[in-house]
Design an enzyme around this catalytic site. Structure first.
Site, PDB file in Angstrom:
ATOM      1  N   LYS A  16      -2.361  -2.172   7.849  1.00 16.74           N
ATOM      2  CA  LYS A  16      -3.543  -1.651   8.521  1.00 16.74           C
ATOM      3  C   LYS A  16      -3.635  -2.192   9.949  1.00 16.74           C
ATOM      4  O   LYS A  16      -3.326  -3.345  10.193  1.00 16.74           O
ATOM      5  CB  LYS A  16      -4.811  -2.040   7.745  1.00 16.74           C
ATOM      6  N   ARG A  25       0.874  -1.170   0.000  1.00 13.11           N
ATOM      7  CA  ARG A  25       0.000   0.000   0.000  1.00 13.11           C
ATOM      8  C   ARG A  25       0.913   1.220   0.000  1.00 13.11           C
ATOM      9  O   ARG A  25       2.055   1.166   0.477  1.00 13.11           O
ATOM     10  CB  ARG A  25      -0.886   0.025   1.239  1.00 13.11           C
ATOM     11  N   HIS A  30      -2.046   2.301  -5.998  1.00  6.69           N
ATOM     12  CA  HIS A  30      -2.761   1.041  -5.751  1.00  6.69           C
ATOM     13  C   HIS A  30      -2.800   0.172  -7.009  1.00  6.69           C
ATOM     14  O   HIS A  30      -2.940  -1.049  -6.906  1.00  6.69           O
ATOM     15  CB  HIS A  30      -4.180   1.330  -5.261  1.00  6.69           C
ATOM     16  N   ARG A  53      -0.120  -2.264  -6.796  1.00  5.15           N
ATOM     17  CA  ARG A  53      -0.468  -3.352  -5.865  1.00  5.15           C
ATOM     18  C   ARG A  53      -1.400  -4.353  -6.542  1.00  5.15           C
ATOM     19  O   ARG A  53      -1.211  -5.569  -6.437  1.00  5.15           O
ATOM     20  CB  ARG A  53      -1.119  -2.739  -4.630  1.00  5.15           C
ATOM     21  N   HIS A 100      -4.050  -9.082   3.544  1.00  2.07           N
ATOM     22  CA  HIS A 100      -5.507  -9.090   3.600  1.00  2.07           C
ATOM     23  C   HIS A 100      -5.974  -9.924   4.790  1.00  2.07           C
ATOM     24  O   HIS A 100      -5.474 -11.026   5.017  1.00  2.07           O
ATOM     25  CB  HIS A 100      -6.097  -9.688   2.316  1.00  2.07           C
ATOM     26  N   TYR A 116      -8.920 -11.201  -7.362  1.00  2.00           N
ATOM     27  CA  TYR A 116      -7.910 -11.445  -8.391  1.00  2.00           C
ATOM     28  C   TYR A 116      -8.139 -12.744  -9.142  1.00  2.00           C
ATOM     29  O   TYR A 116      -7.601 -12.942 -10.225  1.00  2.00           O
ATOM     30  CB  TYR A 116      -6.510 -11.402  -7.763  1.00  2.00           C
TER      31      TYR A 116
END
Length: 302
Positions: free
Chosen positions: A173, A149, A245, A248, A271, A280
């Site tokens: 995160k 990120r 992004h 990414r 994630h 994806y």
């Protein structure tokens, strides 16, 4: 239990029991504010602590009428469910009315991705004759090579680089750390920046451990990375919607197309849920379909 008391206790629960980030706590608190605002607009002024499943469904219908998109509605429902779970735990309610509350179906928009050739073109478009060129090349190599990120890139620390074993430690995160493998191209670009250029930058106090610095010796902003990528895309005449992004997304897509295990990709991207990574697989199925259409001897070509 009045609104102020409920909100204050709920925030403490989210912080201490759920260990959520400040941003998540703020989002959940705003969601509960919406719930109380809705209750105050009703004729009977029923408190959310007295709501039934029907009341909550009416609230979601109200949110929908305000024009909020499904992903926002889904997040609000997540906040509501957490709130009622908290109320139940604290014995403020006898049963959880949100238990059967449905989450709206979210149609995932497939993000724009760059081909390997386009990634190469963007990195090659960086002017290495400029003082910042070596740094910018290292940034994009790491951004794409590790699927970071933009905030993870700008906050990357020298002490978290383990280039001898080709791994870096990333803080994602919720301040969660993960180890991400880093390829040889990114390692080479990083070493050139750190050993030949960064050593000559007058580092500001408190910024000594930051990998990427501006010419004044302070960490780079996320805005700078956005502007750099926009500028490179414009130089190449790329018409896609491109941001940090996008690198990414491209990292993940290229891994999945190459046959990488989805859970490995999930781990590298940081994630929480495999369902976030599964977007994806849609790109991968499209890729596989094109391969079969083009190369399979039993395929009917147009």
């Amino acid at each position: 239990m009045n609104r102020a008391s409920a909100t204050k206790s709920f925030k403490a629960y989210l912080k201490l029991e759920r260990s959520l980030s400040a941003n998540s706590i703020d989002a959940y608190t705003k969601d509960i504010d919406k719930l109380y605002q809705y209750s105050e607009l009703q004729v009977d002024k029923k408190s959310p602590t007295d709501f039934s499943l029907t009341d909550l469904r009416d609230f979601i219908a109200w949110v929908n009428e305000l024009g909020m998109i499904p992903s926002t509605q889904s997040r609000i429902i997540s906040g509501i469910k957490a709130f009622y779970k908290f109320l139940l735990m604290e014995d403020h309610i006898k049963s959880d009315p949100s238990e059967l509350l449905e989450t709206p179906r979210i149609t995932r928009k497939l993000p724009d991705t760059l081909s390997v050739q386009e990634i190469d073109q963007m990195i090659s478009a960086i002017d290495l004759s400029k003082p910042e060129g070596t740094r910018n090349k290292a940034m994009l190599e790491v951004l794409y090579g590790c699927g970071l990120r933009v905030s993870e890139l700008t906050e990357l620390k020298l002490s978290n680089l383990h280039l001898e074993i080709e791994f870096i430690k990333v803080t994602g995160k919720g301040s969660k750390e993960r180890l991400v493998p880093i390829g040889s191209a990114a390692v080479k670009a990083l070493k050139l920046w750190i050993e030949l250029v960064r050593v000559h930058v007058p580092v500001q106090k408190g910024e000594e451990d930051m990998v990427f610095l501006n010419r004044r010796g302070k960490r780079l902003s996320r805005v700078y990375v956005f502007l750099l990528i926009k500028e490179l895309a414009a130089t190449l005449g790329l018409k896609k919607t491109i941001s940090p992004h996008t690198f990414r997304h491209s990292f993940a897509t290229h891994l999945v197309e190459g046959g990488a295990d989805l859970r490995a990709v999930q781990e590298m991207l940081g994630h929480e849920s495999i369902t976030t990574t599964e977007i994806y697989t849609h790109l991968d199925r499209s890729y596989l379909k094109s391969v079969i259409t083009e190369f399979h001897p039993r395929s009917t070509k147009p």
